[in-house]
Design a protein around this motif. Structure first.
Motif, PDB file in Angstrom:
ATOM      1  N   LEU A 188       0.826  -1.204   0.000  1.00 56.90           N
ATOM      2  CA  LEU A 188       0.000   0.000   0.000  1.00 56.90           C
ATOM      3  C   LEU A 188       0.865   1.261   0.000  1.00 56.90           C
ATOM      4  O   LEU A 188       0.586   2.223  -0.723  1.00 56.90           O
ATOM      5  N   ARG A 189       1.922   1.245   0.809  1.00 58.38           N
ATOM      6  CA  ARG A 189       2.785   2.422   0.881  1.00 58.38           C
ATOM      7  C   ARG A 189       3.577   2.614  -0.412  1.00 58.38           C
ATOM      8  O   ARG A 189       3.722   3.741  -0.900  1.00 58.38           O
ATOM      9  N   GLY A 190       4.077   1.519  -0.974  1.00 59.00           N
ATOM     10  CA  GLY A 190       4.792   1.640  -2.237  1.00 59.00           C
ATOM     11  C   GLY A 190       3.896   2.156  -3.339  1.00 59.00           C
ATOM     12  O   GLY A 190       4.296   3.006  -4.144  1.00 59.00           O
ATOM     13  N   SER A 191       2.663   1.670  -3.386  1.00 57.57           N
ATOM     14  CA  SER A 191       1.707   2.121  -4.384  1.00 57.57           C
ATOM     15  C   SER A 191       1.317   3.582  -4.157  1.00 57.57           C
ATOM     16  O   SER A 191       1.222   4.368  -5.112  1.00 57.57           O
ATOM     17  N   ALA A 192       1.076   3.956  -2.903  1.00 56.86           N
ATOM     18  CA  ALA A 192       0.671   5.327  -2.596  1.00 56.86           C
ATOM     19  C   ALA A 192       1.760   6.329  -2.968  1.00 56.86           C
ATOM     20  O   ALA A 192       1.470   7.431  -3.466  1.00 56.86           O
ATOM     21  N   LYS A 193       3.015   5.984  -2.729  1.00 57.50           N
ATOM     22  CA  LYS A 193       4.118   6.863  -3.127  1.00 57.50           C
ATOM     23  C   LYS A 193       4.137   7.047  -4.640  1.00 57.50           C
ATOM     24  O   LYS A 193       4.316   8.164  -5.141  1.00 57.50           O
ATOM     25  N   LEU A 194       3.939   5.952  -5.361  1.00 63.58           N
ATOM     26  CA  LEU A 194       3.908   6.014  -6.821  1.00 63.58           C
ATOM     27  C   LEU A 194       2.762   6.894  -7.303  1.00 63.58           C
ATOM     28  O   LEU A 194       2.955   7.780  -8.147  1.00 63.58           O
ATOM     29  N   VAL A 195       1.571   6.673  -6.777  1.00 64.98           N
ATOM     30  CA  VAL A 195       0.397   7.426  -7.234  1.00 64.98           C
ATOM     31  C   VAL A 195       0.519   8.904  -6.860  1.00 64.98           C
ATOM     32  O   VAL A 195       0.130   9.786  -7.632  1.00 64.98           O
ATOM     33  N   ALA A 196       1.062   9.203  -5.685  1.00 71.65           N
ATOM     34  CA  ALA A 196       1.280  10.604  -5.305  1.00 71.65           C
ATOM     35  C   ALA A 196       2.214  11.284  -6.297  1.00 71.65           C
ATOM     36  O   ALA A 196       1.998  12.434  -6.693  1.00 71.65           O
ATOM     37  N   ASN A 197       3.244  10.569  -6.719  1.00 73.72           N
ATOM     38  CA  ASN A 197       4.188  11.117  -7.692  1.00 73.72           C
ATOM     39  C   ASN A 197       3.507  11.383  -9.032  1.00 73.72           C
ATOM     40  O   ASN A 197       3.715  12.423  -9.660  1.00 73.72           O
ATOM     41  N   ILE A 198       2.676  10.433  -9.475  1.00 74.10           N
ATOM     42  CA  ILE A 198       1.953  10.599 -10.741  1.00 74.10           C
ATOM     43  C   ILE A 198       1.007  11.791 -10.655  1.00 74.10           C
ATOM     44  O   ILE A 198       0.951  12.634 -11.564  1.00 74.10           O
ATOM     45  N   CYS A 199       0.262  11.886  -9.557  1.00 70.14           N
ATOM     46  CA  CYS A 199      -0.693  12.984  -9.395  1.00 70.14           C
ATOM     47  C   CYS A 199       0.007  14.339  -9.357  1.00 70.14           C
ATOM     48  O   CYS A 199      -0.493  15.322  -9.911  1.00 70.14           O
ATOM     49  N   GLU A 200       1.162  14.392  -8.722  1.00 70.07           N
ATOM     50  CA  GLU A 200       1.887  15.659  -8.648  1.00 70.07           C
ATOM     51  C   GLU A 200       2.369  16.088 -10.029  1.00 70.07           C
ATOM     52  O   GLU A 200       2.246  17.258 -10.403  1.00 70.07           O
ATOM     53  N   ARG A 201       2.881  15.150 -10.800  1.00 72.60           N
ATOM     54  CA  ARG A 201       3.435  15.511 -12.099  1.00 72.60           C
ATOM     55  C   ARG A 201       2.364  15.896 -13.120  1.00 72.60           C
ATOM     56  O   ARG A 201       2.600  16.749 -13.975  1.00 72.60           O
ATOM     57  N   TYR A 202       1.189  15.288 -13.018  1.00 79.99           N
ATOM     58  CA  TYR A 202       0.139  15.579 -13.999  1.00 79.99           C
ATOM     59  C   TYR A 202      -0.995  16.420 -13.421  1.00 79.99           C
ATOM     60  O   TYR A 202      -2.009  16.623 -14.080  1.00 79.99           O
ATOM     61  N   ARG A 203      -0.807  16.905 -12.175  1.00 78.61           N
ATOM     62  CA  ARG A 203      -1.806  17.755 -11.532  1.00 78.61           C
ATOM     63  C   ARG A 203      -3.169  17.063 -11.468  1.00 78.61           C
ATOM     64  O   ARG A 203      -4.214  17.662 -11.734  1.00 78.61           O
ATOM     65  N   ILE A 204      -3.168  15.792 -11.127  1.00 76.17           N
ATOM     66  CA  ILE A 204      -4.407  15.031 -10.991  1.00 76.17           C
ATOM     67  C   ILE A 204      -4.953  15.237  -9.579  1.00 76.17           C
ATOM     68  O   ILE A 204      -4.225  15.077  -8.600  1.00 76.17           O
ATOM     69  N   PRO A 205      -6.219  15.596  -9.448  1.00 81.40           N
ATOM     70  CA  PRO A 205      -6.788  15.756  -8.101  1.00 81.40           C
ATOM     71  C   PRO A 205      -6.723  14.452  -7.311  1.00 81.40           C
ATOM     72  O   PRO A 205      -6.981  13.372  -7.858  1.00 81.40           O
ATOM     73  N   ILE A 206      -6.384  14.560  -6.053  1.00 83.81           N
ATOM     74  CA  ILE A 206      -6.331  13.369  -5.206  1.00 83.81           C
ATOM     75  C   ILE A 206      -7.703  13.190  -4.584  1.00 83.81           C
ATOM     76  O   ILE A 206      -7.976  13.636  -3.464  1.00 83.81           O
ATOM     77  N   ASP A 207      -8.576  12.579  -5.333  1.00 83.16           N
ATOM     78  CA  ASP A 207      -9.917  12.276  -4.858  1.00 83.16           C
ATOM     79  C   ASP A 207     -10.399  11.024  -5.566  1.00 83.16           C
ATOM     80  O   ASP A 207      -9.762  10.519  -6.491  1.00 83.16           O
ATOM     81  N   ARG A 208     -11.545  10.523  -5.113  1.00 80.50           N
ATOM     82  CA  ARG A 208     -12.046   9.261  -5.635  1.00 80.50           C
ATOM     83  C   ARG A 208     -12.762   9.392  -6.975  1.00 80.50           C
ATOM     84  O   ARG A 208     -13.274   8.411  -7.514  1.00 80.50           O
ATOM     85  N   SER A 209     -12.790  10.611  -7.519  1.00 81.68           N
ATOM     86  CA  SER A 209     -13.284  10.779  -8.882  1.00 81.68           C
ATOM     87  C   SER A 209     -12.165  10.599  -9.898  1.00 81.68           C
ATOM     88  O   SER A 209     -12.430  10.378 -11.077  1.00 81.68           O
ATOM     89  N   HIS A 210     -10.918  10.701  -9.430  1.00 80.42           N
ATOM     90  CA  HIS A 210      -9.777  10.645 -10.336  1.00 80.42           C
ATOM     91  C   HIS A 210      -8.823   9.490 -10.026  1.00 80.42           C
ATOM     92  O   HIS A 210      -8.059   9.076 -10.903  1.00 80.42           O
ATOM     93  N   ILE A 211      -8.838   8.985  -8.813  1.00 77.28           N
ATOM     94  CA  ILE A 211      -8.115   7.768  -8.459  1.00 77.28           C
ATOM     95  C   ILE A 211      -9.178   6.707  -8.247  1.00 77.28           C
ATOM     96  O   ILE A 211      -9.907   6.733  -7.244  1.00 77.28           O
ATOM     97  N   ILE A 212      -9.302   5.797  -9.187  1.00 76.01           N
ATOM     98  CA  ILE A 212     -10.446   4.893  -9.207  1.00 76.01           C
ATOM     99  C   ILE A 212     -10.001   3.442  -9.365  1.00 76.01           C
ATOM    100  O   ILE A 212      -8.885   3.156  -9.797  1.00 76.01           O
ATOM    101  N   GLY A 213     -10.891   2.531  -9.021  1.00 73.20           N
ATOM    102  CA  GLY A 213     -10.647   1.119  -9.247  1.00 73.20           C
ATOM    103  C   GLY A 213     -11.071   0.721 -10.643  1.00 73.20           C
ATOM    104  O   GLY A 213     -11.894   1.395 -11.282  1.00 73.20           O
ATOM    105  N   HIS A 214     -10.515  -0.385 -11.123  1.00 68.51           N
ATOM    106  CA  HIS A 214     -10.897  -0.897 -12.440  1.00 68.51           C
ATOM    107  C   HIS A 214     -12.410  -1.117 -12.511  1.00 68.51           C
ATOM    108  O   HIS A 214     -13.044  -0.874 -13.542  1.00 68.51           O
ATOM    109  N   SER A 215     -13.001  -1.533 -11.409  1.00 65.77           N
ATOM    110  CA  SER A 215     -14.440  -1.791 -11.373  1.00 65.77           C
ATOM    111  C   SER A 215     -15.264  -0.532 -11.564  1.00 65.77           C
ATOM    112  O   SER A 215     -16.450  -0.611 -11.897  1.00 65.77           O
ATOM    113  N   GLU A 216     -14.665   0.632 -11.356  1.00 63.50           N
ATOM    114  CA  GLU A 216     -15.388   1.904 -11.460  1.00 63.50           C
ATOM    115  C   GLU A 216     -15.278   2.544 -12.842  1.00 63.50           C
ATOM    116  O   GLU A 216     -15.885   3.586 -13.093  1.00 63.50           O
TER     117      GLU A 216
END
Length: 266
Positions: A134-162
């Motif tokens: 979870l921590r390794g994944s969260a660090k990766l996703v935080a980095n991606i969101c910072e570089r592409y200015r993606i909002p950190i919310d559940r409308s933009h970080i989603i599961g495949h099922s969504e």
């Protein structure tokens, strides 16, 4: 990581239906990882589509998957697509496809075009979501969101099922979304990167096709426009600025060219 049932419905474009069963991939160093520390792999181009994101297509989503398998190395894949990244039980990160390219992972071509996919080993059981993973994944996703200015919310970080029209259930009911989102925010410093940006919006539509028509008009006029889904609307935006005056200058330019435009965010 072994890509099994999760990647059998990849959402790749119809013109690129390529038989990939039995292909093998290998570790290599011919290109540099987008995420520092990730191990990169040589993946055949039959598993992804060339693009130059975010210059031609905005990256606005991160899609979370699991592999339905426990193996991490060596990597092989079958007749479907795969995500940009894989995260192991120990939090290690592999990158299979450059972020600028379109990976076939979401089962929806629009979301493939505008997302980065992150796979995780396991079957989605409670014990599969280790603290290190979870921590390794969260660090990766935080980095991606910072570089592409993606909002950190559940409308933009989603599961495949969504993903609309997706036929998968991952990451499943055992995925700790509250904890995970908290970790992503903490690794970024507690806030969403988009809160520091002023965006120029040219319209909001209830129908994605109408939004895409406006994007096409803007692009034909020389503007780098894209569609972002938020609050049930398809919003057409072009440009993101750290200073409001620069966003206002863009609005004035667009209005002079005959487009409606407003400044949002900030």
């Amino acid at each position: 990581m072994k890509y099994e049932a999760d990647c059998l419905s990849s959402g790749r474009p119809p013109q690129e239906e390529t038989k990939m069963a039995g292909k093998q991939v290998r570790a290599q160093a011919s290109w540099k990882a987008d995420y520092p520390g990730a191990v990169v792999y040589d993946i055949p181009s039959s598993a992804w589509t060339y693009a130059n994101r975010p210059h031609d297509l905005a990256i606005t989503y991160v899609v979370i998957h699991y592999t339905q398998g426990e193996s991490f190395h060596p990597i092989s894949f079958g007749p479907g697509g795969l995500a940009h990244y894989g995260v192991g039980d120990d939090g290690s990160v592999d990158q299979y496809i450059q972020e600028r390219y379109i990976a076939w992972h979401a089962g929806n071509w629009y979301y493939n075009q505008h997302s980065v996919g992150v796979e995780h080993t396991g079957y989605g059981r409670p014990q599969d979501w280790t603290e290190a993973k979870l921590r390794g994944s969260a660090k990766l996703v935080a980095n991606i969101c910072e570089r592409y200015r993606i909002p950190i919310d559940r409308s933009h970080i989603i599961g495949h099922s969504e993903v609309p029209d997706a036929d998968h259930t991952d990451p499943g009911p055992n995925f700790p979304w509250l904890k995970y989102m908290r970790l992503v925010r903490n690794y970024l410093g507690g806030g969403s990167p988009t809160s520091r940006l002023y965006r120029v919006q040219c319209g909001a539509f209830g129908n994605k096709q109408n939004a895409e028509k406006l994007v096409a008009k803007l692009k034909s006029a020389g503007y780098d426009a894209y569609v972002m889904e938020a609050d049930g609307l398809w919003r057409v935006q072009t440009g993101a600025f750290t200073e409001r005056k620069n966003a206002e200058n863009m609005v004035a330019k667009l209005k002079k060219a005959g487009f409606d435009a407003i400044v949002v965010g900030g």
